[in-house]
Design an enzyme around this catalytic site. Structure first.
Site, PDB file in Angstrom:
ATOM      1  CB  CYS A   1       3.725 -17.161 -15.065  1.00 46.63           C
ATOM      2  SG  CYS A   1       3.489 -16.137 -16.496  1.00 46.63           S
TER       3      CYS A   1
ATOM      4  CE1 TYR B   1       6.281   1.704 -22.084  1.00 46.67           C
ATOM      5  CE2 TYR B   1       7.458   3.524 -21.180  1.00 46.67           C
ATOM      6  CZ  TYR B   1       6.671   2.413 -20.964  1.00 46.67           C
ATOM      7  OH  TYR B   1       6.137   2.343 -19.886  1.00 46.67           O
TER       8      TYR B   1
ATOM      9  CD  GLU C   1       5.080   5.196 -18.004  1.00 49.85           C
ATOM     10  OE1 GLU C   1       6.298   4.789 -18.332  1.00 49.85           O
ATOM     11  OE2 GLU C   1       4.274   4.688 -17.431  1.00 49.85           O
TER      12      GLU C   1
ATOM     13  CG  ASP D   1       8.606  -1.123 -21.131  1.00 45.21           C
ATOM     14  OD1 ASP D   1       8.276  -2.192 -21.094  1.00 45.21           O
ATOM     15  OD2 ASP D   1       8.966  -0.718 -19.888  1.00 45.21           O
TER      16      ASP D   1
HETATM   17  N1  ADE Z   1       7.994   1.061 -15.725  1.00 42.78           N
HETATM   18  C1  ADE Z   1       7.583   2.169 -16.803  1.00 42.78           C
HETATM   19  N2  ADE Z   1       6.337   2.565 -16.531  1.00 42.78           N
HETATM   20  C2  ADE Z   1       5.778   1.969 -15.484  1.00 42.78           C
HETATM   21  C3  ADE Z   1       4.736   1.754 -14.767  1.00 42.78           C
HETATM   22  N3  ADE Z   1       3.643   2.698 -15.215  1.00 42.78           N
HETATM   23  N4  ADE Z   1       4.536   1.158 -13.566  1.00 42.78           N
HETATM   24  C4  ADE Z   1       5.502   0.547 -13.140  1.00 42.78           C
HETATM   25  N5  ADE Z   1       6.577   0.461 -13.804  1.00 42.78           N
HETATM   26  C5  ADE Z   1       6.813   1.115 -14.775  1.00 42.78           C
HETATM   27 FE1  SF4 Z   2       7.540 -15.360 -18.568  1.00 42.81          FE
HETATM   28 FE2  SF4 Z   2       7.410 -17.781 -17.550  1.00 42.81          FE
HETATM   29 FE3  SF4 Z   2       5.288 -16.427 -17.893  1.00 42.81          FE
HETATM   30 FE4  SF4 Z   2       6.375 -17.519 -19.862  1.00 42.81          FE
HETATM   31  S1  SF4 Z   2       5.584 -18.688 -18.319  1.00 42.81           S
HETATM   32  S2  SF4 Z   2       5.466 -15.287 -19.539  1.00 42.81           S
HETATM   33  S3  SF4 Z   2       8.498 -17.261 -19.494  1.00 42.81           S
HETATM   34  S4  SF4 Z   2       7.190 -15.936 -16.573  1.00 42.81           S
END
Ligand code: ADE
Ligand code: SF4
Length: 348
Positions: A198, A116, A33, A134
């Site tokens: 997504c 964070y 992290e 974050d």
């Molecule tokens: N960026 C910050 N923390 C992370 C995690 N645990 N894995 C991947 N990307 C990151």
């Molecule tokens: Fe992001 Fe597109 Fe998924 Fe919405 S649909 S969370 S804008 S990747």
């Protein structure tokens, strides 16, 4: 299914295999992290490997010298992270019997750990129900929920933290936080979100409204300060003069060459008339061997414009507070990436 469950099950089948995920000890999660605070996974991975090899345990990191830690960090940037990493390891050794603390407030109190990072460690290493927010998570939340508040104000940050808290999967907070980060890193990208792949497209506000480009919002663009660094590579026979930077500015405690800084671009003729030049050379004979190209090094709030002047001095020259080091010993000292790039051009 709820948003957090959709993202969680997407994560289970799409997550990258990363070493701190395969071996989730608190020390390794913390290390990852800190490395990933201002660094992308691909860029941070070699450093993670190097640290776990050189300092396999917290104890070895705490007992190492600051110079050894900075050398392992060399090239990664934002060196305060390395200073704090070392300090935090010593705090854990001295105040927590060498065992990584397992409650949120003790984790949050360690050097270099903000909201964070504390939430990330608490949830990933100890499965405690804290939502980690974050830059990735701001983006994902603002788009899914249509939150227009600016992410760079304290009231905006509160809004996002509240939204993240209510979305958190309290049974599996570690998986949830990683899933949010992973969605932001792999699918909900800053410029070109991959909405067609997504898992929450059907319930995403920004997708439905066609405003993914407009979110998240910022109150103001951060102001960039330009600084002009004129490095003097002073060679005396086969040695180069270097010294350790102080702790106040960028690159604390890293090594560098004699430096003249100006607030505006400046030519060598101007530098030669400066007080700094007089202090460095006090009228001694100098020979200019070459002038490098201009280097641009971007930090989050400053742009460093640097040029290197290769200069030869006579054997009777001395420079207090600097050490004269032969080229084959440069690798014992941690230098900023900018200077390493210049050294690399000398080797060719
Ligand atoms: N960026 C910050 N923390 C992370 C995690 N645990 N894995 C991947 N990307 C990151
Ligand atoms: Fe992001 Fe597109 Fe998924 Fe919405 S649909 S969370 S804008 S990747």
């Amino acid at each position: 299914m709820q948003v957090s469950q959709l993202i969680g099950s997407w994560y289970d089948s799409h997550k990258r295999s990363l070493p701190w995920r395969e071996n989730p000890e608190p020390y390794r999660i913390w290390l990852s992290e800190i490395i990933l605070q201002q660094t992308r996974v691909n860029q941070g991975m070699p450093y993670y490997t190097r640290f776990t090899e050189r300092f396999p345990t917290l104890r070895e990191l705490a007992d190492a010298s600051l110079d050894a830690v900075l050398l392992a960090w060399e090239g990664l940037g934002y060196y305060n992270r390395a200073h704090n990493l070392h300090r935090a390891a010593q705090t854990i050794r001295d105040e927590h019997q060498g065992i990584f603390p397992s409650d949120y407030s003790s984790i949050r109190a360690l050097p270099g750990i903000g909201d964070y990072t504390a939430a990330a460690i608490a949830s990933l290493a100890f499965n405690l129900p804290y939502a980690a927010v974050d830059g990735n998570v701001y983006r994902v939340l603002s788009r899914i929920l249509g939150i227009p508040d600016p992410v760079d104000t304290s009231s905006g940050k509160k809004t996002f933290q509240n939204a993240a808290n209510s979305l958190l999967d309290r049974q599996l907070p570690g998986r949830h936080n990683q899933a949010m980060i992973e969605l932001g890193a792999l699918v909900c990208l800053p410029k070109n979100p991959q909405c067609s792949s997504c898992p929450v497209q059907h319930c995403c506000w920004a997708f439905k409204e066609g405003i993914t480009r407009e979110l998240p919002t910022k109150n103001k663009k951060s102001r960039i300060r330009n600084r002009y660094f004129h490095y003097l590579a002073i060679w005396q026979d086969h040695n180069l003069y270097i010294k350790q930077r102080n702790a106040k500015d960028i690159w604390p405690m890293l090594y560098e060459l004699p430096l003249i800084e100006t607030p505006h671009p400046a030519e060598l003729e101007t530098l030669m008339l400066s007080r700094e030049w007089q202090t460095l050379f006090h009228g001694t004979k100098v020979t200019l061997l070459n002038t490098s190209r201009s280097y641009l090094h971007k930090l989050s709030h400053q742009h460093i414009h640097a040029r290197f002047y290769k200069i030869k001095v006579e054997p009777d020259y001395t420079l207090e507070e600097y050490r004269a080091v032969p080229a084959d010993e440069f690798n014992r000292y941690a230098f900023p990436k900018l200077i390493l790039s210049y050294f690399n051009t000398m080797k060719q």
